[in-house]
Scaffold this active site. Structure first.
Site, short mmCIF file in Angstrom:
data_model
loop_
_atom_site.label_atom_id
_atom_site.label_comp_id
_atom_site.label_asym_id
_atom_site.label_seq_id
_atom_site.Cartn_x
_atom_site.Cartn_y
_atom_site.Cartn_z
N CYS A 87 -37.83 -32.57 -18.09
CA CYS A 87 -36.73 -32.17 -18.81
C CYS A 87 -36.52 -33.14 -20.01
O CYS A 87 -37.74 -33.85 -20.07
CB CYS A 87 -35.69 -32.38 -17.90
SG CYS A 87 -35.07 -34.25 -17.37
N ARG A 88 -35.51 -33.29 -20.70
CA ARG A 88 -35.40 -34.33 -21.43
C ARG A 88 -33.84 -34.95 -21.02
O ARG A 88 -32.96 -34.27 -20.83
CB ARG A 88 -35.10 -33.80 -22.92
CG ARG A 88 -36.41 -33.18 -23.54
CD ARG A 88 -37.43 -34.09 -24.01
NE ARG A 88 -38.36 -34.78 -22.95
CZ ARG A 88 -39.18 -35.31 -23.05
NH1 ARG A 88 -39.46 -35.91 -24.12
NH2 ARG A 88 -40.05 -35.61 -22.09
#
Length: 263
Positions: A2-3
């Site tokens: 993810c970020r």
């Protein structure tokens, strides 16, 4: 995978931090610039934030991509906070879908996110899961590698560990049980940010005494962004950032990590 991003500083509309920058977390959901694994973060998103005089954060999470939720832009325009944690998700193969799988996870005053993947999940961490109280296993929000990592961190926090110690010990424990895992963890209680760089990118932007942002990648081209070395623990407040090398599992056990103030 993810970020994610955490912010501490003066109150700002959520959108000023998450939507407006040229390479915001919003944009990183479909066009990350530094993501090493995966290309699109469309498997859910979430943001948690703190209101003044309330230590328990609010959360807004959805199972779809952030760009497909028109309500979020309105919320982000009017809600203001001096502390937040947000993430856009690219689900690990074999992990459950759904809103409950989207970060941030929460308990009491804490918000948590995991960028990465536990190698060999779930078998690789089965023995670690057995160390958790049964009630905590039964209370997992989702059937994901991130949820079990959060349970391990939370168990340490409830036992009295500080955030930095809880993250460091959990990363080393999971990495020993599941080598080649990527364990970039992000934790806040609304007053501090603690994070680990272990297998993926981590950066921070700090104006001492004003604000600190810790993120998977810079949300703009400000030259003051600093990259965190791999296998490092970060502990931050709005006034300072402290980096501590995490003990390499292959190093001499007698060697101890040392702390280095950021510049």
């Amino acid at each position: 995978m993810c970020r994610h991003l955490a912010y501490l500083g003066p109150e700002e509309p959520l959108g000023r931090i998450l939507l407006e920058p040229g390479h915001s977390l919003y944009r990183q959901s479909w066009a990350p610039r530094r993501q090493r694994y995966g290309t699109v973060n469309a498997d859910g998103f979430g943001v948690g934030w703190y209101a003044e005089a309330d230590p328990v954060p609010a959360r807004y999470r959805r199972m779809g991509p952030i760009w497909a939720d028109p309500s979020f832009a309105d919320l982000a325009r009017v809600v203001r906070s001096g502390a937040l944690l947000a993430a856009v998700r690219d689900a690990t193969e074999g992990c459950a879908a759904g809103e409950a799988s989207a970060a941030p996870f929460a308990a009491g005053r804490w918000l948590f996110s995991h960028n990465g993947a536990v190698a060999g999940w779930p078998r690789s961490v089965a023995e670690l899961a057995r160390t958790l109280p049964p009630a905590e296993l039964l209370s997992l929000e989702a059937r994901t590698d991130s949820a079990i990592v959060w349970a391990l961190v939370l168990n340490r926090l409830r036992a009295g560990d500080e955030g930095a110690q809880a993250l460091a010990d959990t990363v080393l424990e999971v990495a020993a049980a599941a080598p080649d895992s990527r364990l970039n963890l992000l934790l806040t209680d609304g007053r501090t940010i603690t994070a680990t760089a272990w297998g993926d990118t981590l950066w921070y932007l700090s104006q001492p005494g004003r604000y600190t942002v810790v993120a998977s990648e810079p949300y703009d081209d400000d030259p003051q962004w600093q990259e965190v070395p791999d296998r490092t623990l970060l502990a931050a407040t709005p006034t300072d950032v402290l980096l501590t090398p995490l003990k390499d599992l292959h190093d001499d056990p007698a060697s101890a990590p040392h702390e280095e103030p950021s510049t």
